[in-house]
Write an enzyme that holds these catalytic residues in place. Sequence first.
Site, PDB file in Angstrom:
ATOM      1  N   GLN A  44     -36.761 -20.299  37.036  1.00  0.00           N
ATOM      2  CA  GLN A  44     -35.287 -20.174  37.169  1.00  0.00           C
ATOM      3  C   GLN A  44     -34.526 -19.686  35.859  1.00  0.00           C
ATOM      4  OE1 GLN A  44     -35.193 -24.481  39.279  1.00  0.00           O
ATOM      5  NE2 GLN A  44     -33.585 -23.285  40.223  1.00  0.00           N
ATOM      6  N   ARG A  96     -36.764 -31.263  29.727  1.00  0.00           N
ATOM      7  CA  ARG A  96     -37.558 -31.138  30.474  1.00  0.00           C
ATOM      8  C   ARG A  96     -37.834 -29.821  31.056  1.00  0.00           C
ATOM      9  NH1 ARG A  96     -36.963 -31.963  36.767  1.00  0.00           N
ATOM     10  NH2 ARG A  96     -39.162 -31.399  37.489  1.00  0.00           N
ATOM     11  N   HIS A 151     -43.817 -26.394  39.126  1.00  0.00           N
ATOM     12  CA  HIS A 151     -42.196 -26.249  39.684  1.00  0.00           C
ATOM     13  C   HIS A 151     -42.170 -25.091  40.473  1.00  0.00           C
ATOM     14  CE1 HIS A 151     -38.106 -28.059  39.078  1.00  0.00           C
ATOM     15  NE2 HIS A 151     -37.803 -26.959  40.108  1.00  0.00           N
ATOM     16  N   ASN A 199     -43.059 -30.701  40.696  1.00  0.00           N
ATOM     17  CA  ASN A 199     -41.863 -30.974  40.941  1.00  0.00           C
ATOM     18  C   ASN A 199     -41.582 -31.141  42.701  1.00  0.00           C
ATOM     19  OD1 ASN A 199     -38.977 -31.005  40.334  1.00  0.00           O
ATOM     20  ND2 ASN A 199     -38.877 -29.183  41.651  1.00  0.00           N
ATOM     21  N   GLU A 200     -41.084 -32.071  43.248  1.00  0.00           N
ATOM     22  CA  GLU A 200     -40.620 -32.174  44.806  1.00  0.00           C
ATOM     23  C   GLU A 200     -41.530 -31.559  45.686  1.00  0.00           C
ATOM     24  OE1 GLU A 200     -36.708 -30.499  44.712  1.00  0.00           O
ATOM     25  OE2 GLU A 200     -35.937 -31.907  43.362  1.00  0.00           O
ATOM     26  N   ASN A 210     -35.610 -36.863  41.546  1.00  0.00           N
ATOM     27  CA  ASN A 210     -34.576 -36.102  41.517  1.00  0.00           C
ATOM     28  C   ASN A 210     -33.417 -36.394  42.749  1.00  0.00           C
ATOM     29  OD1 ASN A 210     -36.267 -34.837  39.722  1.00  0.00           O
ATOM     30  ND2 ASN A 210     -36.821 -33.126  40.858  1.00  0.00           N
ATOM     31  N   TYR A 238     -29.294 -35.950  44.473  1.00  0.00           N
ATOM     32  CA  TYR A 238     -28.462 -35.194  44.228  1.00  0.00           C
ATOM     33  C   TYR A 238     -27.154 -35.665  45.282  1.00  0.00           C
ATOM     34  CZ  TYR A 238     -30.568 -31.592  41.489  1.00  0.00           C
ATOM     35  OH  TYR A 238     -31.167 -30.980  40.576  1.00  0.00           O
ATOM     36  N   GLU A 277     -33.755 -35.396  37.621  1.00  0.00           N
ATOM     37  CA  GLU A 277     -32.758 -34.032  38.060  1.00  0.00           C
ATOM     38  C   GLU A 277     -31.600 -34.841  38.748  1.00  0.00           C
ATOM     39  OE1 GLU A 277     -33.739 -30.825  40.430  1.00  0.00           O
ATOM     40  OE2 GLU A 277     -35.569 -30.667  38.935  1.00  0.00           O
ATOM     41  N   TRP A 296     -29.385 -31.697  35.501  1.00  0.00           N
ATOM     42  CA  TRP A 296     -29.613 -30.528  35.840  1.00  0.00           C
ATOM     43  C   TRP A 296     -28.322 -29.670  36.073  1.00  0.00           C
ATOM     44  CZ3 TRP A 296     -34.307 -28.367  36.827  1.00  0.00           C
ATOM     45  CH2 TRP A 296     -34.250 -27.070  37.425  1.00  0.00           C
ATOM     46  N   GLU A 344     -30.772 -19.852  41.237  1.00  0.00           N
ATOM     47  CA  GLU A 344     -31.158 -21.168  42.098  1.00  0.00           C
ATOM     48  C   GLU A 344     -31.724 -20.747  43.667  1.00  0.00           C
ATOM     49  OE1 GLU A 344     -30.295 -24.078  41.200  1.00  0.00           O
ATOM     50  OE2 GLU A 344     -30.800 -24.698  43.072  1.00  0.00           O
ATOM     51  N   TRP A 345     -32.806 -20.341  43.162  1.00  0.00           N
ATOM     52  CA  TRP A 345     -33.720 -20.199  44.219  1.00  0.00           C
ATOM     53  C   TRP A 345     -33.125 -19.356  45.641  1.00  0.00           C
ATOM     54  CZ3 TRP A 345     -38.013 -21.344  42.171  1.00  0.00           C
ATOM     55  CH2 TRP A 345     -38.341 -22.298  41.427  1.00  0.00           C
ATOM     56  N   PHE A 378     -24.987 -23.930  38.011  1.00  0.00           N
ATOM     57  CA  PHE A 378     -25.831 -25.423  37.987  1.00  0.00           C
ATOM     58  C   PHE A 378     -25.687 -25.949  36.750  1.00  0.00           C
ATOM     59  CE2 PHE A 378     -27.780 -26.854  41.922  1.00  0.00           C
ATOM     60  CZ  PHE A 378     -27.450 -28.227  41.656  1.00  0.00           C
TER      61      PHE A 378
HETATM   62  C1  GAL Z   1     -34.019 -29.247  42.985  1.00  0.00           C
HETATM   63  C2  GAL Z   1     -34.902 -28.259  42.292  1.00  0.00           C
HETATM   64  C3  GAL Z   1     -34.444 -27.647  41.177  1.00  0.00           C
HETATM   65  C4  GAL Z   1     -33.066 -27.095  41.440  1.00  0.00           C
HETATM   66  C5  GAL Z   1     -32.117 -28.152  42.221  1.00  0.00           C
HETATM   67  C6  GAL Z   1     -30.852 -27.607  42.389  1.00  0.00           C
HETATM   68  O1  GAL Z   1     -34.302 -29.599  44.256  1.00  0.00           O
HETATM   69  O2  GAL Z   1     -35.968 -29.043  41.727  1.00  0.00           O
HETATM   70  O3  GAL Z   1     -35.131 -26.582  40.737  1.00  0.00           O
HETATM   71  O4  GAL Z   1     -32.919 -26.047  42.215  1.00  0.00           O
HETATM   72  O5  GAL Z   1     -32.624 -28.608  43.102  1.00  0.00           O
HETATM   73  O6  GAL Z   1     -30.926 -27.184  43.527  1.00  0.00           O
END
Ligand code: GAL
Length: 458
Positions: A18, A75, A119, A164-165, A293, A295, A366, A412, A419-420, A428
């Site tokens: 990223q 991190r 990751h 990661n995840e 993590n 959100y 995160e 984060w 952002e993928w 972000f």
């Molecule tokens: C998480 C991920 C991060 C970042 C974040 C926000 O799932 O570990 O790389 O992209 O979401 O989308």
Amino acid sequence: MKQFPNDFIWGASTSAYQIEGAYDIDGKGPSIWDAFSSIPGKIKNGDTGQVSGDHYHRFKEDVALMKQIGIKAYRFSISWPRVMPAGKGKANTRGIQFYSALIDELLEAGITPWVTLFHWDLPLALQLENDGWIGPEIPDYFAAYADVCFEHFGDRVKNWITLNEPWVMAILGYGLGNFAPGRVSNAEPYRAGHNQLLAHAKAVDVYRKKYGHQGGQIGMANNCDWREPLTDSQKDKDAAQRALEFFLAWFADPIYFGDYPAVMKQRLGARLPAFTEAEKELVKGSADYFGLNHYTTMYVAGATDPNRKSTVYGNGGLTEDQDIELSMDKTWKRTTMNWAVVPWGCRKLLEWIDNRYGRPDIYLTENGSAWNDSKVDGTVADANRIEYFQGYLGECRKAIEKGVKLKGYFAWSLMDNFEWAHGYSQRFGMIHMDYQSLERTMKDSANWYAGVIRDNGV
Ligand code: GAL
């Protein structure tokens, strides 16, 4: 903001693909994200991580910004194909040198490195030659790669995160196909999840047996939203619990209890691989702390029609396997990724983990929000992001008051990033970037966070 405990860890997170850029130099091999993002239509605006934040070349400048904000922990993730271009076999000296220099720079700035080994940027060679996370060899390849990292960095790195995840890798990478490697299946996610658990456990075993003398801690960073029952009915309460088990307990139960949740075994049957007795033993107890993590939050109702998929875009998993329907409250504020801002969900999830897993040390590895901010007169007013941090940190504080052993918080992200599948349009970071010039500018959210750290006397 009330005080956090004195030893509370304040940090920020990023990941290699990223922010690093430098995707094909100094001996780095291609990853599945290099390949996936080069396929037309996969990433918004056709963006890629080829240059991104150019952190590979500008890490010293970035560490200086971290020091300025006052963060005490950083991190980041190591790119497996930078260190081992083909995923197995020979290591790449220049890749090792890069991470070594970054670690030294951090330590000199008084910042503690927290290092994620994986990751999502799997070496492409492993995808092509060994079926990626579906192939039976991957746990051993991962453990061998982890061994190289422990050997070269473990004298200075004392906080390790294996994966990661794994949920995202499994569900979005192998179930829904909107993340690399882009596969669509209702069985592969559970095999990819299984192999990730074995890979994690093998790496932890190597760390403890061979590098125990380094005196570090190791765990996994799992992601989970909160799932609130839509009504007080038993049906909805059961559905919310089931959703949490399919989300988080999928990965945490094997680590804390030695096996998958009963509800997953019942519903998935042969699609869920079984652990052998030896594997159960290896996986059980393979984390020194609980990495989370988090959100957002959604409501859950028990599905009326088992074949009906959730209409809510987002992190539902394979909802048909869970028999649930997800929804959001119309009054909830949403980020530009359509994720609802629900601070109390964070506290409820922390309490759920505390309760189910016997009060483990938890690190929020995160937490943050994306907003399409734009510059006005050279600055970005970050009111939304500050409000998000304020709300979530306030609920973290309440959880601590209730006895939850929350030990640290990583925002984060440190800086705007690739952002993928969402590309660069979702910003972000606490540090904002102008991608044309790669100018880095500290904005209100970073200054606000610095204030919180200062107020807590760290
Ligand atoms: C998480 C991920 C991060 C970042 C974040 C926000 O799932 O570990 O790389 O992209 O979401 O989308």
